[in-house]
Motif scaffolding. Sequence first.
Motif, short mmCIF file in Angstrom:
data_model
loop_
_atom_site.label_atom_id
_atom_site.label_comp_id
_atom_site.label_asym_id
_atom_site.label_seq_id
_atom_site.Cartn_x
_atom_site.Cartn_y
_atom_site.Cartn_z
N GLN A 174 -41.36 -18.29 68.87
CA GLN A 174 -42.34 -19.02 69.67
C GLN A 174 -41.74 -19.40 71.02
O GLN A 174 -40.60 -19.87 71.09
N ASP A 192 -46.69 -16.88 70.19
CA ASP A 192 -45.83 -16.11 69.28
C ASP A 192 -45.43 -14.83 69.99
O ASP A 192 -46.29 -14.09 70.48
N ASP A 223 -42.72 -11.36 69.83
CA ASP A 223 -41.78 -10.54 69.07
C ASP A 223 -40.38 -10.75 69.67
O ASP A 223 -40.19 -10.59 70.87
#
Length: 196
Positions: free
Chosen positions: A2, A83, A85
């Motif tokens: 995050q 969010d 990756d």
Amino acid sequence: MQLVVGRIGRAHGIKGEVTVEVRTDEPELRLAPGAVLATDPAATGPLTIAAGRVHSGRLLLRFEGVRDRNAAEALRNTLLIADVDPEELPEGDDEYYDHQLMDLDVVTVDGQEVGRITEISHLASQDLFIVERPDGTEVMIPFVEEIVTDIDLEEQRATIDPPPGLIDDRAEIASARDAADEASDDASGEASGEDL
């Protein structure tokens, strides 16, 4: 993983829009209509962006379910969290996500150890590295090209070329005081010479 991508400011108008302090280099991706964002405090979210626009140089967002000024004002100071990756990298070669910079060792161009990055502060004018020194004190390093000369993620190191006084302000103050004392000694010596 995050990442904080914005902070909600004050309400704008009467239809539920809010100003947003952008904390991402990719607002068109992270703060686009349809994006669902977590929040801090968590109880406020998640929030889904219904619409966005730029007005007088500021980003204005409207969230689904927020229809009036009172509801918008209740969101003030909420952090917006996306969010991401962990393997995703920014588009530019000289751009970094905060998580990539955290815990990097900071050294000067001549190899002097400065400390470790513990926080990145996003200000309106520039970003700052908050660096914890080995003695536990903190120093703020502006994240600008003239000072931060290299970021090596493989070596986990940030190299800086600090101007005088940036990382050792006590030495700068002491040398300025010494110079002032010398100047006053010279002036008093000249004055006493004139009296003779």
